[in-house]
Design a protein around this motif. Structure first.
Motif, PDB file in Angstrom:
ATOM      1  N   LEU A 285       0.808  -1.220   0.000  1.00  0.00           N
ATOM      2  CA  LEU A 285       0.000   0.000   0.000  1.00  0.00           C
ATOM      3  C   LEU A 285       0.843   1.272   0.000  1.00  0.00           C
ATOM      4  N   ALA A 286       2.157   1.115   0.033  1.00  0.00           N
ATOM      5  CA  ALA A 286       3.019   2.302   0.009  1.00  0.00           C
ATOM      6  C   ALA A 286       2.884   3.075  -1.300  1.00  0.00           C
ATOM      7  N   GLY A 287       2.389   2.427  -2.338  1.00  0.00           N
ATOM      8  CA  GLY A 287       2.246   3.092  -3.632  1.00  0.00           C
ATOM      9  C   GLY A 287       0.933   3.836  -3.820  1.00  0.00           C
TER      10      GLY A 287
ATOM     11  N   GLN B  45     -14.647   5.946   1.617  1.00  0.00           N
ATOM     12  CA  GLN B  45     -14.247   4.562   1.859  1.00  0.00           C
ATOM     13  C   GLN B  45     -14.128   3.791   0.547  1.00  0.00           C
ATOM     14  N   VAL B  46     -15.057   4.037  -0.375  1.00  0.00           N
ATOM     15  CA  VAL B  46     -14.990   3.376  -1.686  1.00  0.00           C
ATOM     16  C   VAL B  46     -13.720   3.790  -2.422  1.00  0.00           C
ATOM     17  N   LEU B  47     -13.419   5.086  -2.416  1.00  0.00           N
ATOM     18  CA  LEU B  47     -12.202   5.563  -3.084  1.00  0.00           C
ATOM     19  C   LEU B  47     -10.946   5.015  -2.413  1.00  0.00           C
ATOM     20  N   LEU B  48     -10.965   4.936  -1.095  1.00  0.00           N
ATOM     21  CA  LEU B  48      -9.818   4.384  -0.371  1.00  0.00           C
ATOM     22  C   LEU B  48      -9.617   2.913  -0.712  1.00  0.00           C
ATOM     23  N   LEU B  49     -10.705   2.167  -0.785  1.00  0.00           N
ATOM     24  CA  LEU B  49     -10.607   0.749  -1.162  1.00  0.00           C
ATOM     25  C   LEU B  49     -10.110   0.596  -2.591  1.00  0.00           C
ATOM     26  N   SER B  50     -10.646   1.407  -3.503  1.00  0.00           N
ATOM     27  CA  SER B  50     -10.212   1.342  -4.900  1.00  0.00           C
ATOM     28  C   SER B  50      -8.740   1.704  -5.039  1.00  0.00           C
ATOM     29  N   GLU B  51      -8.323   2.747  -4.334  1.00  0.00           N
ATOM     30  CA  GLU B  51      -6.924   3.170  -4.386  1.00  0.00           C
ATOM     31  C   GLU B  51      -5.999   2.102  -3.825  1.00  0.00           C
ATOM     32  N   SER B  52      -6.411   1.442  -2.753  1.00  0.00           N
ATOM     33  CA  SER B  52      -5.574   0.386  -2.172  1.00  0.00           C
ATOM     34  C   SER B  52      -5.480  -0.807  -3.116  1.00  0.00           C
ATOM     35  N   MET B  53      -6.563  -1.143  -3.799  1.00  0.00           N
ATOM     36  CA  MET B  53      -6.521  -2.250  -4.748  1.00  0.00           C
ATOM     37  C   MET B  53      -5.609  -1.917  -5.926  1.00  0.00           C
ATOM     38  N   LEU B  54      -5.694  -0.690  -6.419  1.00  0.00           N
ATOM     39  CA  LEU B  54      -4.802  -0.284  -7.510  1.00  0.00           C
ATOM     40  C   LEU B  54      -3.342  -0.337  -7.073  1.00  0.00           C
ATOM     41  N   ALA B  55      -3.061   0.075  -5.840  1.00  0.00           N
ATOM     42  CA  ALA B  55      -1.688   0.034  -5.338  1.00  0.00           C
ATOM     43  C   ALA B  55      -1.178  -1.405  -5.264  1.00  0.00           C
ATOM     44  N   VAL B  56      -2.016  -2.324  -4.807  1.00  0.00           N
ATOM     45  CA  VAL B  56      -1.614  -3.726  -4.728  1.00  0.00           C
ATOM     46  C   VAL B  56      -1.406  -4.300  -6.122  1.00  0.00           C
ATOM     47  N   PHE B  57      -2.275  -3.954  -7.063  1.00  0.00           N
ATOM     48  CA  PHE B  57      -2.117  -4.452  -8.435  1.00  0.00           C
ATOM     49  C   PHE B  57      -0.840  -3.911  -9.065  1.00  0.00           C
ATOM     50  N   ARG B  58      -0.525  -2.644  -8.821  1.00  0.00           N
ATOM     51  CA  ARG B  58       0.726  -2.082  -9.342  1.00  0.00           C
ATOM     52  C   ARG B  58       1.925  -2.777  -8.718  1.00  0.00           C
ATOM     53  N   PHE B  59       1.849  -3.057  -7.426  1.00  0.00           N
ATOM     54  CA  PHE B  59       2.942  -3.750  -6.756  1.00  0.00           C
ATOM     55  C   PHE B  59       3.141  -5.142  -7.359  1.00  0.00           C
TER      56      PHE B  59
END
Length: 206
Positions: A120-122, A169-183
């Motif tokens: 999630l650092a990304g 919360q939806v945006l935070l969840l979406s952003e965290s998923m994108l960060a994990v996918f990028r990682f």
């Protein structure tokens, strides 16, 4: 799945034995599914079903409840290699879209975030999303006081904050998923580059 169903069945039978009747089923599970109590909370259900006509309630109740059931299978397929993050995502979805949520549900999900700190650092918009959550946390009791205690506000003010809270919360969840996918993409790219270098080194030796 079979183990989960077995545990649930055992809990239901144990509850029946402890209570002495099946009345708890409607009081516990039916209460959450049918949403009979429209007391204001931090969720999205109460205001919507307070304003809607009664003859439309069954239809929209099905849509709202079915909406939550759409996510688990696709997420489980996409995040099968990350069970911890999958659990966090499902808990977050439940906290956002359940009929009677609380701040504790969202806080519990946020407290699990450090388990994925490397992935999630990304996240690119963490600061702004946290500011929105802080904004809602500060203003919610103020608007509640204006509406319920002093009577100088109305339900629209408070419900607007609950919508902003859910959207954040939806945006935070979406952003965290994108960060994990990028990682994950970065890990796969590095692994492919390392394998390519190994192949080149083997070819030179040959």
């Amino acid at each position: 799945v079979g183990m989960f169903a077995g545990f649930v069945a055992a809990l239901v039978v144990g509850s029946r034995a402890a209570v002495g009747s099946w009345d708890f089923v409607n009081a516990v599970y039916g209460f959450v599914v049918l949403v009979p109590d429209l007391v204001p909370n931090v969720g999205l259900f109460w205001y919507f079903f307070m304003e809607i006509f009664d003859h439309f309630k069954s239809f929209f109740l099905f849509i709202f409840q079915y909406h939550i059931a759409v996510y688990p299978i696709p997420l489980a397929m996409r995040l099968s290699h990350r069970p911890v993050f999958l659990a966090i995502c499902l808990l977050a979805i439940n906290a956002i879209f359940k009929s009677y949520p609380s701040v504790g549900d969202s806080s519990f999900c946020l407290s699990l975030g450090p388990l994925m700190h490397r992935q999630l650092a990304g996240m690119r918009h963490m600061y702004y999303l946290m500011q929105i959550l802080l904004f809602v946390t500060v203003l919610s009791p103020v608007f509640w006081h204006l509406w319920i205690v002093t009577g100088t506000g109305n339900s629209n003010f408070y419900y607007a904050l609950t919508v902003v809270f859910a959207a954040a919360q939806v945006l935070l969840l979406s952003e965290s998923m994108l960060a994990v996918f990028r990682f994950d993409r970065g890990v796969r790219r590095k692994a492919a580059e390392a394998l390519k270098e190994q192949d080149i080194a083997k070819a030179k030796k040959a």
